[in-house]
Design a protein around this motif. Structure first.
Motif, mmCIF file in Angstrom:
data_model
loop_
_atom_site.group_PDB
_atom_site.id
_atom_site.type_symbol
_atom_site.label_atom_id
_atom_site.label_comp_id
_atom_site.label_asym_id
_atom_site.label_seq_id
_atom_site.Cartn_x
_atom_site.Cartn_y
_atom_site.Cartn_z
ATOM 1 N N ASP A 187 -1.766 -12.407 2.721
ATOM 2 C CA ASP A 187 -2.762 -12.774 2.532
ATOM 3 C C ASP A 187 -4.033 -11.741 3.716
ATOM 4 N N GLY A 188 -3.847 -10.042 3.579
ATOM 5 C CA GLY A 188 -5.079 -9.532 4.172
ATOM 6 C C GLY A 188 -3.998 -9.165 5.613
ATOM 7 N N VAL A 189 -3.266 -9.398 6.262
ATOM 8 C CA VAL A 189 -2.663 -9.366 6.914
ATOM 9 C C VAL A 189 -1.498 -8.521 7.154
ATOM 10 N N GLN A 190 -1.463 -6.509 7.653
ATOM 11 C CA GLN A 190 -0.407 -6.041 7.648
ATOM 12 C C GLN A 190 0.720 -7.102 8.503
ATOM 13 N N ARG A 191 1.774 -6.769 7.814
ATOM 14 C CA ARG A 191 3.160 -7.353 8.747
ATOM 15 C C ARG A 191 4.536 -5.911 8.510
ATOM 16 N N ARG B 243 -7.523 3.805 6.946
ATOM 17 C CA ARG B 243 -7.349 2.865 7.280
ATOM 18 C C ARG B 243 -5.815 3.261 7.611
ATOM 19 N N PHE B 244 -5.045 3.504 6.715
ATOM 20 C CA PHE B 244 -3.068 3.414 6.174
ATOM 21 C C PHE B 244 -3.334 4.423 6.154
ATOM 22 N N ILE C 71 1.257 -1.139 0.002
ATOM 23 C CA ILE C 71 0.458 -0.270 -0.339
ATOM 24 C C ILE C 71 0.459 1.161 0.242
ATOM 25 N N THR C 72 0.999 2.136 -1.331
ATOM 26 C CA THR C 72 1.536 3.596 -1.458
ATOM 27 C C THR C 72 0.610 4.297 -1.674
ATOM 28 N N LYS C 73 1.494 5.894 -1.765
ATOM 29 C CA LYS C 73 0.821 7.094 -2.717
ATOM 30 C C LYS C 73 1.737 7.752 -2.795
ATOM 31 N N ILE D 183 1.950 4.338 5.857
ATOM 32 C CA ILE D 183 2.084 4.299 4.508
ATOM 33 C C ILE D 183 4.053 4.104 4.428
ATOM 34 N N PRO D 184 4.757 3.674 3.794
ATOM 35 C CA PRO D 184 4.030 2.278 3.477
ATOM 36 C C PRO D 184 3.878 1.102 3.904
ATOM 37 N N VAL D 185 2.624 0.407 3.542
ATOM 38 C CA VAL D 185 2.044 -1.084 4.103
ATOM 39 C C VAL D 185 2.558 -1.867 3.659
#
Length: 90
Positions: free
Chosen positions: A64-68, A53-54, A13-15, A58-60
């Motif tokens: 498998d859908g879990v924030q690591r 949410r994030f 997940i970025t911007k 950022i970045p995240v």
């Protein structure tokens, strides 16, 4: 070489205009290339749900859908996480 039972879903997940995001792209790219798996990128720029949410993390990296991980991606930790995911049955 046997095919892994499960290919993890790796999402970064970025911007826009985010120097940490550039570093994260490179880190995620190196780790996934070494393990022979793909990854995708999603931006919070045009997604209100992701932005809510994030926005402060950022970045995240999601596996498998879990924030690591967030901000600075730890390549060793991501490698361990993905290797464990590859070993799981589908």
């Amino acid at each position: 070489m046997a095919k892994p039972a499960h290919l993890p879903d790796v999402v970064l997940i970025t911007k826009t205009d985010c120097h940490l995001c550039e570093e994260a792209r490179a880190a995620v790219g190196r780790v996934t290339a070494t393990l022979g798996i793909g990854w995708t990128e999603q931006s919070i720029d045009h997604d209100a749900g992701l932005r809510e949410r994030f926005a402060e993390e950022i970045p995240v990296v999601l596996v498998d859908g879990v924030q690591r991980d967030f901000w600075k991606i730890d390549e060793a930790r991501l490698t361990r996480t993905l290797r464990r995911a590859l070993d799981q049955p589908s």
